[in-house]
Design an enzyme around this catalytic site. Structure first.
Site, mmCIF file in Angstrom:
data_model
loop_
_atom_site.group_PDB
_atom_site.id
_atom_site.type_symbol
_atom_site.label_atom_id
_atom_site.label_comp_id
_atom_site.label_asym_id
_atom_site.label_seq_id
_atom_site.Cartn_x
_atom_site.Cartn_y
_atom_site.Cartn_z
ATOM 1 N N PRO A 6 42.436 22.232 10.475
ATOM 2 C CA PRO A 6 43.352 21.103 10.432
ATOM 3 C C PRO A 6 42.743 19.836 9.846
ATOM 4 O O PRO A 6 41.585 19.502 10.100
ATOM 5 C CB PRO A 6 43.727 20.880 11.904
ATOM 6 C CG PRO A 6 42.690 21.596 12.690
ATOM 7 C CD PRO A 6 42.238 22.743 11.837
ATOM 8 N N ASN A 7 43.555 19.169 9.055
ATOM 9 C CA ASN A 7 43.262 17.864 8.430
ATOM 10 C C ASN A 7 42.259 17.946 7.284
ATOM 11 O O ASN A 7 42.007 16.943 6.614
ATOM 12 C CB ASN A 7 42.783 16.843 9.492
ATOM 13 C CG ASN A 7 43.828 16.631 10.574
ATOM 14 O OD1 ASN A 7 44.966 16.331 10.262
ATOM 15 N ND2 ASN A 7 43.473 16.840 11.828
ATOM 16 N N ARG A 20 40.856 11.246 3.580
ATOM 17 C CA ARG A 20 40.657 11.035 5.017
ATOM 18 C C ARG A 20 39.265 10.461 5.304
ATOM 19 O O ARG A 20 38.255 11.064 4.910
ATOM 20 C CB ARG A 20 40.776 12.421 5.664
ATOM 21 C CG ARG A 20 40.419 12.490 7.104
ATOM 22 C CD ARG A 20 40.248 13.945 7.539
ATOM 23 N NE ARG A 20 40.054 14.000 8.967
ATOM 24 C CZ ARG A 20 39.542 15.040 9.611
ATOM 25 N NH1 ARG A 20 39.184 16.130 8.944
ATOM 26 N NH2 ARG A 20 39.400 14.997 10.903
ATOM 27 N N TYR A 30 33.676 11.744 5.685
ATOM 28 C CA TYR A 30 33.846 13.048 5.038
ATOM 29 C C TYR A 30 33.657 13.034 3.519
ATOM 30 O O TYR A 30 33.777 14.073 2.877
ATOM 31 C CB TYR A 30 35.238 13.606 5.372
ATOM 32 C CG TYR A 30 35.441 13.825 6.855
ATOM 33 C CD1 TYR A 30 34.702 14.789 7.544
ATOM 34 C CD2 TYR A 30 36.355 13.062 7.592
ATOM 35 C CE1 TYR A 30 34.873 14.992 8.910
ATOM 36 C CE2 TYR A 30 36.525 13.256 8.953
ATOM 37 C CZ TYR A 30 35.780 14.219 9.608
ATOM 38 O OH TYR A 30 35.945 14.417 10.959
ATOM 39 N N ASN A 80 35.203 26.164 8.789
ATOM 40 C CA ASN A 80 35.230 24.814 9.352
ATOM 41 C C ASN A 80 36.562 24.717 10.091
ATOM 42 O O ASN A 80 37.616 24.511 9.471
ATOM 43 C CB ASN A 80 35.127 23.746 8.262
ATOM 44 C CG ASN A 80 35.045 22.348 8.855
ATOM 45 O OD1 ASN A 80 35.331 22.149 10.043
ATOM 46 N ND2 ASN A 80 34.672 21.374 8.041
ATOM 47 N N ALA A 97 39.076 20.233 14.282
ATOM 48 C CA ALA A 97 39.137 19.903 15.711
ATOM 49 C C ALA A 97 39.340 21.142 16.587
ATOM 50 O O ALA A 97 39.014 21.116 17.781
ATOM 51 C CB ALA A 97 40.243 18.890 15.958
ATOM 52 N N HIS A 104 36.561 22.470 18.883
ATOM 53 C CA HIS A 104 36.281 21.934 20.214
ATOM 54 C C HIS A 104 37.303 22.374 21.257
ATOM 55 O O HIS A 104 37.191 21.997 22.418
ATOM 56 C CB HIS A 104 36.225 20.398 20.144
ATOM 57 C CG HIS A 104 35.485 19.885 18.938
ATOM 58 N ND1 HIS A 104 34.140 20.117 18.761
ATOM 59 C CD2 HIS A 104 35.902 19.219 17.828
ATOM 60 C CE1 HIS A 104 33.764 19.572 17.604
ATOM 61 N NE2 HIS A 104 34.818 19.035 17.021
ATOM 62 N N GLU A 153 29.795 28.871 11.239
ATOM 63 C CA GLU A 153 30.546 27.641 11.535
ATOM 64 C C GLU A 153 29.944 26.495 10.737
ATOM 65 O O GLU A 153 28.716 26.312 10.765
ATOM 66 C CB GLU A 153 30.430 27.361 13.042
ATOM 67 C CG GLU A 153 31.044 26.038 13.460
ATOM 68 C CD GLU A 153 30.846 25.736 14.952
ATOM 69 O OE1 GLU A 153 30.660 26.676 15.755
ATOM 70 O OE2 GLU A 153 30.877 24.547 15.292
ATOM 71 N N HIS A 208 30.293 22.205 9.562
ATOM 72 C CA HIS A 208 30.918 20.885 9.687
ATOM 73 C C HIS A 208 30.337 19.981 8.627
ATOM 74 O O HIS A 208 29.129 20.031 8.347
ATOM 75 C CB HIS A 208 30.675 20.294 11.079
ATOM 76 C CG HIS A 208 31.265 21.144 12.150
ATOM 77 N ND1 HIS A 208 32.610 21.202 12.390
ATOM 78 C CD2 HIS A 208 30.684 22.034 12.987
ATOM 79 C CE1 HIS A 208 32.840 22.074 13.352
ATOM 80 N NE2 HIS A 208 31.689 22.605 13.726
ATOM 81 N N ARG A 243 28.408 12.012 16.801
ATOM 82 C CA ARG A 243 29.726 11.363 16.882
ATOM 83 C C ARG A 243 30.218 11.335 18.337
ATOM 84 O O ARG A 243 29.423 11.416 19.262
ATOM 85 C CB ARG A 243 30.689 12.094 15.933
ATOM 86 C CG ARG A 243 30.212 12.049 14.476
ATOM 87 C CD ARG A 243 31.176 12.724 13.543
ATOM 88 N NE ARG A 243 32.461 12.033 13.512
ATOM 89 C CZ ARG A 243 33.580 12.578 13.015
ATOM 90 N NH1 ARG A 243 33.543 13.804 12.490
ATOM 91 N NH2 ARG A 243 34.707 11.898 13.030
ATOM 92 N N ARG A 293 33.138 15.839 20.443
ATOM 93 C CA ARG A 293 32.787 16.723 19.310
ATOM 94 C C ARG A 293 31.456 17.451 19.538
ATOM 95 O O ARG A 293 31.018 18.225 18.703
ATOM 96 C CB ARG A 293 32.674 15.911 18.015
ATOM 97 C CG ARG A 293 33.964 15.270 17.581
ATOM 98 C CD ARG A 293 33.816 14.561 16.242
ATOM 99 N NE ARG A 293 34.803 13.526 16.094
ATOM 100 C CZ ARG A 293 36.081 13.722 15.724
ATOM 101 N NH1 ARG A 293 36.505 14.928 15.419
ATOM 102 N NH2 ARG A 293 36.922 12.717 15.632
HETATM 103 C C1 DQA Z 1 34.701 18.448 11.303
HETATM 104 C C2 DQA Z 1 34.271 17.809 12.633
HETATM 105 C C3 DQA Z 1 35.366 17.930 13.660
HETATM 106 O O1 DQA Z 1 34.966 17.330 14.881
HETATM 107 C C4 DQA Z 1 36.621 17.230 13.178
HETATM 108 O O2 DQA Z 1 37.673 17.396 14.105
HETATM 109 C C5 DQA Z 1 37.032 17.665 11.814
HETATM 110 C C6 DQA Z 1 36.001 17.857 10.802
HETATM 111 C C7 DQA Z 1 33.633 18.253 10.205
HETATM 112 O O3 DQA Z 1 33.691 18.991 9.226
HETATM 113 O O4 DQA Z 1 32.779 17.381 10.301
HETATM 114 O O5 DQA Z 1 38.211 17.782 11.512
HETATM 115 O O6 DQA Z 1 34.846 19.834 11.516
#
Ligand code: DQA
Length: 149
Positions: free
Chosen positions: A9-10, A17, A22, A71, A74, A77, A95, A97, A104, A108
């Protein structure tokens, strides 16, 4: 070698963003760099904001691909369902990130999926994905390694 990259997501908003966290590159642009760095690897890319679609993609690729780079955003978590999906397939999952989640907010700091993964790479910006590809394709360093006792 066939690698599936899954972004949760996102992460469709990369480039727009929170660029301070990022970066300012879209994932599509970064993917072109990865493809040119690793011309022998067949990359497949999938992004979804929907937990079930991420699970379906893990099931779909988790018995035939050589690796999955995930990745989960969120969902990292929160999602026992993604943990179970990773446990349920044969393909190893790394995994990743972009940000250093441990530097952070405290929510997280814990990953619900890490225990099902082969390993975790975090905090290297988009380069975290390249490091994950290298973890799937280990090359001995040029000149070998000298062990100092
Ligand atoms: C993330 C870290 C996560 O905590 C966050 O919710 C993201 C991006 C990262 O790539 O740093 O959406 O996975």
């Amino acid at each position: 070698m066939k690698l599936q990259i899954i972004n949760g997501p996102n992460l469709n908003l990369l480039g727009i963003r929170e660029p301070g966290v990022y970066g300012s590159s879209t994932f599509e642009d970064y993917l072109q760099k990865l493809i040119s760095l690793f011309p022998d690897i067949e990359f497949h890319y999938f992004q979804s904001n929907v937990e079930g679609e991420i699970i379906n993609k893990i099931h779909e690729t988790g018995f035939s691909f050589d690796g999955i780079i995930l990745n989960a955003g969120a969902y990292t978590h929160t999602s026992i369902a993604i943990y179970d999906a990773i446990k349920g397939v044969e393909t190893p999952v790394i995994e990743v990130h972009i940000s250093n989640v441990h530097a952070r907010e405290s929510f997280r700091h814990h990953s619900l999926i890490a225990g099902a993964c082969k390993g975790v790479i975090a905090g290297f910006g988009l380069d975290s994905y390249r490091l994950a590809v290298e973890a799937f394709t280990p090359q001995p360093p040029e000149g070998g390694v000298t062990v100092v006792k």
